[in-house]
Design a protein around this motif. Structure first.
Motif, PDB file in Angstrom:
ATOM      1  N   MET B   1       0.845  -1.199   0.000  1.00 21.85           N
ATOM      2  CA  MET B   1       0.000   0.000   0.000  1.00 21.85           C
ATOM      3  C   MET B   1       0.882   1.251   0.000  1.00 21.85           C
ATOM      4  SD  MET B   1      -2.963   1.059   2.684  1.00 21.85           S
ATOM      5  CE  MET B   1      -4.214  -0.201   2.623  1.00 21.85           C
ATOM      6  N   SER B   2       0.629   2.171  -0.898  1.00 22.79           N
ATOM      7  CA  SER B   2       1.456   3.375  -0.985  1.00 22.79           C
ATOM      8  C   SER B   2       1.094   4.345   0.128  1.00 22.79           C
ATOM      9  CB  SER B   2       1.246   4.046  -2.334  1.00 22.79           C
ATOM     10  OG  SER B   2      -0.007   4.675  -2.366  1.00 22.79           O
ATOM     11  N   VAL B   3       1.977   5.318   0.343  1.00 24.39           N
ATOM     12  CA  VAL B   3       1.742   6.345   1.359  1.00 24.39           C
ATOM     13  C   VAL B   3       0.408   7.043   1.093  1.00 24.39           C
ATOM     14  CG1 VAL B   3       2.596   8.526   2.297  1.00 24.39           C
ATOM     15  CG2 VAL B   3       4.196   6.716   1.683  1.00 24.39           C
ATOM     16  N   GLN B   4       0.215   7.343  -0.191  1.00 22.43           N
ATOM     17  CA  GLN B   4      -0.998   8.030  -0.633  1.00 22.43           C
ATOM     18  C   GLN B   4      -2.239   7.250  -0.206  1.00 22.43           C
ATOM     19  OE1 GLN B   4      -1.546  10.798  -1.857  1.00 22.43           O
ATOM     20  NE2 GLN B   4      -3.346  10.790  -3.158  1.00 22.43           N
ATOM     21  N   GLN B   5      -2.168   5.949  -0.426  1.00 26.51           N
ATOM     22  CA  GLN B   5      -3.311   5.106  -0.105  1.00 26.51           C
ATOM     23  C   GLN B   5      -3.588   5.098   1.382  1.00 26.51           C
ATOM     24  OE1 GLN B   5      -2.477   1.392  -2.115  1.00 26.51           O
ATOM     25  NE2 GLN B   5      -4.658   1.022  -2.293  1.00 26.51           N
ATOM     26  N   SER B   7      -2.806   7.442   3.491  1.00 25.97           N
ATOM     27  CA  SER B   7      -3.295   8.758   3.902  1.00 25.97           C
ATOM     28  C   SER B   7      -4.768   8.902   3.557  1.00 25.97           C
ATOM     29  CB  SER B   7      -2.494   9.851   3.227  1.00 25.97           C
ATOM     30  OG  SER B   7      -2.972  10.052   1.919  1.00 25.97           O
ATOM     31  N   GLN B   8      -5.176   8.224   2.512  1.00 22.96           N
ATOM     32  CA  GLN B   8      -6.561   8.359   2.100  1.00 22.96           C
ATOM     33  C   GLN B   8      -7.401   7.204   2.600  1.00 22.96           C
ATOM     34  OE1 GLN B   8      -5.886   8.940  -1.998  1.00 22.96           O
ATOM     35  NE2 GLN B   8      -5.367  11.082  -1.733  1.00 22.96           N
ATOM     36  N   GLY B   9      -7.170   6.910   3.872  1.00 25.28           N
ATOM     37  CA  GLY B   9      -7.828   5.781   4.505  1.00 25.28           C
ATOM     38  C   GLY B   9      -9.334   5.767   4.313  1.00 25.28           C
ATOM     39  N   LEU B  10      -9.958   6.908   4.530  1.00 25.16           N
ATOM     40  CA  LEU B  10     -11.413   6.947   4.464  1.00 25.16           C
ATOM     41  C   LEU B  10     -11.920   6.747   3.051  1.00 25.16           C
ATOM     42  CD1 LEU B  10     -12.098   9.839   6.987  1.00 25.16           C
ATOM     43  CD2 LEU B  10     -12.378   7.393   7.351  1.00 25.16           C
ATOM     44  N   LEU B  11     -11.200   7.329   2.092  1.00 19.59           N
ATOM     45  CA  LEU B  11     -11.595   7.163   0.693  1.00 19.59           C
ATOM     46  C   LEU B  11     -11.391   5.703   0.276  1.00 19.59           C
ATOM     47  CD1 LEU B  11     -12.609   9.484  -1.193  1.00 19.59           C
ATOM     48  CD2 LEU B  11     -10.531   9.076  -2.489  1.00 19.59           C
ATOM     49  N   LYS B  13     -11.476   3.195   2.242  1.00 18.85           N
ATOM     50  CA  LYS B  13     -12.502   2.416   2.936  1.00 18.85           C
ATOM     51  C   LYS B  13     -13.816   2.456   2.155  1.00 18.85           C
ATOM     52  CE  LYS B  13     -13.983   2.381   7.661  1.00 18.85           C
ATOM     53  NZ  LYS B  13     -13.956   3.167   8.911  1.00 18.85           N
TER      54      LYS B  13
END
Lengths: 202, 202
Positions: B1-5, B7-11, B13
């Motif tokens: 999982m990339s950093v971006q992914q 960070s965008q935990g809620l999206l 999810k």
């Protein structure tokens, strides 16, 4: 409206909400609504809550307009990112797709659209000024333009070159590994990485 | 999982929840999640609330297993319905489609599945017993079997005939043939064969 339909007001309402989603037609929406009806309560409410949470807690990064949970997104905050490069995209979803491909380690800038005179979208309507300010701020060596390979995307790329060239930054365009007519966000990871590697100076 | 992914935990999810829906793949789910992100808050929450309402207030009819907002669905409660006929379907969504067509004014019975020995679905797993009890209850003159034209649907139709024939009710199967409006030359072989087998004298 049949009696049956009236009695199933709530299911019909849910179907209507699903129809509003992009790419979801009447039949698919009805299937999704029935799926929700049959799914166990916990699973269904998890989707409802996920939507709620996104609207409640997710916002846009003040610098690059990436999706963020604080003022600056994780990418803009990340000290490991190469701050001399800014990759310019039209939409946050494209940024997401590119970053998932792991082929690029610089910063981003989301324009939130592309130039489209026919639709009345001019330079003031997309985030060109903000990009110009970031370049003026210094430290930026290269702008990689990753607008879509459409007429609007091309026009935007040309406009960006005209605006940013005077600042002496290198301006490149991602390579056409992306099939023309296809949205960048739908490209596979390898194609995305290739197209970033193969960028050419404008 | 990339950093971006991350960070965008809620999206992410929300994307994951969309992927759980039937017929929604990873890319479509991502597009839907981004759509939710960009949609105005009111629109997005309306979908969340519609899901919640369906799970909260919509249930299944105790008699026919149609979708209902009380113990008995509107159809089973409706005095204008012809109580001598029961049309048998596999899923509530089929009932919904048939009732919307307004061609039928009797009652329904949803089996909640079809016989599929390979998947371990036997007669006890679908609502055959409940249908038998309704027939035993009296007043039923005809059972119209509208299971799908699949191997499972056919097996179910044959099984229902075997179980219900002893009660002396008329058992019929809806006609399978060329859809109205379709060119005969585009119909598949099985449909053509069925439609010839099911021919009626003029």
């Amino acid at each position: 409206m049949s009696v049956q339909q009236q009695s199933q007001g709530l299911l019909a309402k849910l179907t209507k909400e699903f129809v509003r989603l992009p790419g979801i037609g009447q039949k698919t929406a009805q299937r999704l609504a029935f799926h929700m009806m049959k799914a166990n309560k916990e699973d269904a409410l998890r989707l409802a809550n996920a939507i709620r949470d996104v609207k409640e807690f997710v916002t846009f990064c003040v610098q690059c307009r990436n999706i963020a949970e604080c003022e600056l997104c994780e990418i803009c905050q990340d000290p490991k990112r190469d701050r001399t490069k800014i990759l310019v995209v039209e939409e946050p979803s494209t940024l997401f797709a590119i970053d998932q491909s792991r082929g690029y380690k610089g910063l981003y800038h989301v324009l939130m659209g592309s130039l489209s005179p026919l639709d009345g979208v001019g330079p003031a309507d997309i985030r060109v000024k903000e990009l110009e300010l970031r370049v003026q701020g210094g430290g930026v060596e290269e702008i990689i333009v990753a607008t879509n390979p459409t007429i609007e995307g091309e026009a935007t790329a040309i406009y960006l070159t005209k605006v940013l060239k005077p600042y002496g930054v290198k301006i490149s365009r991602i390579a056409y590994g992306i099939p023309v007519g296809m949205d960048i966000e739908y490209a596979d990871d390898v194609t995305l990485t290739k197209s970033i590697e193969g960028r050419r100076e404008l």
